[in-house]
Design a protein around this motif. Sequence first.
Motif, PDB file in Angstrom:
ATOM      1  N   GLY A 164       0.814  -1.206   0.000  1.00 20.14           N
ATOM      2  CA  GLY A 164       0.000   0.000   0.000  1.00 20.14           C
ATOM      3  C   GLY A 164       0.850   1.259   0.000  1.00 20.14           C
ATOM      4  N   GLU A 165       1.940   1.245   0.753  1.00 21.08           N
ATOM      5  CA  GLU A 165       2.851   2.394   0.791  1.00 21.08           C
ATOM      6  C   GLU A 165       3.553   2.588  -0.548  1.00 21.08           C
ATOM      7  N   GLN A 166       3.913   1.485  -1.197  1.00 20.35           N
ATOM      8  CA  GLN A 166       4.533   1.583  -2.519  1.00 20.35           C
ATOM      9  C   GLN A 166       3.577   2.252  -3.508  1.00 20.35           C
ATOM     10  N   TYR A 167       2.308   1.864  -3.443  1.00 26.92           N
ATOM     11  CA  TYR A 167       1.307   2.479  -4.317  1.00 26.92           C
ATOM     12  C   TYR A 167       1.195   3.971  -4.026  1.00 26.92           C
ATOM     13  N   PHE A 168       1.148   4.322  -2.735  1.00 27.97           N
ATOM     14  CA  PHE A 168       1.049   5.733  -2.338  1.00 27.97           C
ATOM     15  C   PHE A 168       2.194   6.537  -2.952  1.00 27.97           C
ATOM     16  N   TRP A 169       3.417   6.047  -2.847  1.00 28.24           N
ATOM     17  CA  TRP A 169       4.559   6.808  -3.346  1.00 28.24           C
ATOM     18  C   TRP A 169       4.616   6.833  -4.866  1.00 28.24           C
ATOM     19  N   GLN A 170       4.062   5.833  -5.518  1.00 29.05           N
ATOM     20  CA  GLN A 170       3.958   5.891  -6.980  1.00 29.05           C
ATOM     21  C   GLN A 170       3.033   7.034  -7.405  1.00 29.05           C
ATOM     22  N   VAL A 171       1.928   7.209  -6.678  1.00 28.35           N
ATOM     23  CA  VAL A 171       1.009   8.312  -6.968  1.00 28.35           C
ATOM     24  C   VAL A 171       1.691   9.649  -6.694  1.00 28.35           C
ATOM     25  N   MET A 172       2.467   9.709  -5.615  1.00 29.94           N
ATOM     26  CA  MET A 172       3.204  10.934  -5.303  1.00 29.94           C
ATOM     27  C   MET A 172       4.224  11.260  -6.401  1.00 29.94           C
ATOM     28  N   MET A 173       4.899  10.246  -6.915  1.00 30.41           N
ATOM     29  CA  MET A 173       5.861  10.463  -8.006  1.00 30.41           C
ATOM     30  C   MET A 173       5.158  10.972  -9.257  1.00 30.41           C
ATOM     31  N   GLU A 174       4.018  10.367  -9.574  1.00 29.02           N
ATOM     32  CA  GLU A 174       3.249  10.809 -10.735  1.00 29.02           C
ATOM     33  C   GLU A 174       2.857  12.277 -10.588  1.00 29.02           C
ATOM     34  N   THR A 175       2.381  12.662  -9.404  1.00 31.83           N
ATOM     35  CA  THR A 175       1.958  14.043  -9.158  1.00 31.83           C
ATOM     36  C   THR A 175       3.162  14.975  -9.148  1.00 31.83           C
ATOM     37  N   ASP A 176       4.282  14.492  -8.655  1.00 27.21           N
ATOM     38  CA  ASP A 176       5.523  15.274  -8.623  1.00 27.21           C
ATOM     39  C   ASP A 176       5.941  15.670 -10.044  1.00 27.21           C
ATOM     40  N   VAL A 177       5.980  14.701 -10.938  1.00 24.80           N
ATOM     41  CA  VAL A 177       6.325  15.001 -12.333  1.00 24.80           C
ATOM     42  C   VAL A 177       5.267  15.906 -12.959  1.00 24.80           C
ATOM     43  N   GLY A 178       4.003  15.650 -12.614  1.00 22.99           N
ATOM     44  CA  GLY A 178       2.928  16.489 -13.138  1.00 22.99           C
ATOM     45  C   GLY A 178       3.096  17.949 -12.771  1.00 22.99           C
ATOM     46  N   ILE A 179       3.434  18.205 -11.507  1.00 20.07           N
ATOM     47  CA  ILE A 179       3.583  19.583 -11.029  1.00 20.07           C
ATOM     48  C   ILE A 179       4.867  20.220 -11.551  1.00 20.07           C
ATOM     49  N   HIS A 180       5.979  19.520 -11.387  1.00 22.00           N
ATOM     50  CA  HIS A 180       7.283  20.142 -11.628  1.00 22.00           C
ATOM     51  C   HIS A 180       7.746  20.086 -13.080  1.00 22.00           C
TER      52      HIS A 180
END
Length: 334
Positions: A275-291
Amino acid sequence: MLRQIVLLLVASVMLIACSEQTTKFNTVHEGQQELRNINNLLSNQNEHSKVTSWPFSESYLQARHLAYKGLQGTELTDSQQAQLNYLIIAERYPERYFVWPIQRDVISNARLQGDFSEQGLAAWLELVETRLIAAEQSNLKLNKIELTLLHNMVTAHLNNNDNHVQTALNKLNQYLTQYKPRTKLGLVGLANGKDWYQSKLNYFSGVTKPPLDWLSEIQLALKQPHSADFLLPLTDSHTKPLVMSYFTQEHQHDGFDWQLEFIDPLKNKRELSEGEQYFWQVMMETDVGIHYHTWSEQQARVNLMKRLGVDQQQADWLIEDIVLYPAMSFIFVN
């Protein structure tokens, strides 16, 4: 006259060369301690010590540069060398224009120091404004999240100050009130921002790969069956990046970055649940999206709420963490 100018230039070069040779460390620990001293006003430890140098002042930048150079002459692990290289690369990017890192309450930290000076604080606050004005002239601006957090920090300290500090705070407050932030949240909105973001991706992921390749890889992984069982350890502040809540408790590996409490992130990250791995994958996706992809706050919020099932307040907190700590989520790419 020309001869005198040439001699002065030669003397200046020699002085600079000599000064760069003065900071030598026998051990990595000595270099790390020097970086702690230099960054004492950016520390979360609230240690009582001397104000070595005000953040991102000329003396700070020079002392930090010499400390990095001194560490290059010590025996470093591969992981320490990678972090040092990353920090040295960061020196060329516009961070120095944003003198007050909004993750830390510099004023409160300064008042704890043994040699605290109201005049020194007032001069530093003037530097904060001066550098922001110079940044605007170079098309470097805070985004709206950074502006809000900085403005809130300033207004929280507006009362009960020495006259010099009060004057500087009032002036800075007036300047921030009329400040027009950049429209793009991410680093892509800054000059050389894409290159700066790429250097962060390279370090935190440990791999040199373009953002578009990362995004394709992450979104492919998100299509796979997954567990969404995770706990969000959110707090009231962003003095520490969220990634540090997923580090081991021992913290035995020393690093050089004040933002990460001088901990080596690549050596201290712990094993994640599915579950934590999934959470951080979503964070990475959003990170690239924003930056990189210039996602708006609304786009990022919708993505986090849809993918993670969080509420708007939680999503906004995660967006702030991504904005303040670009690419750190990629610590958990492997």
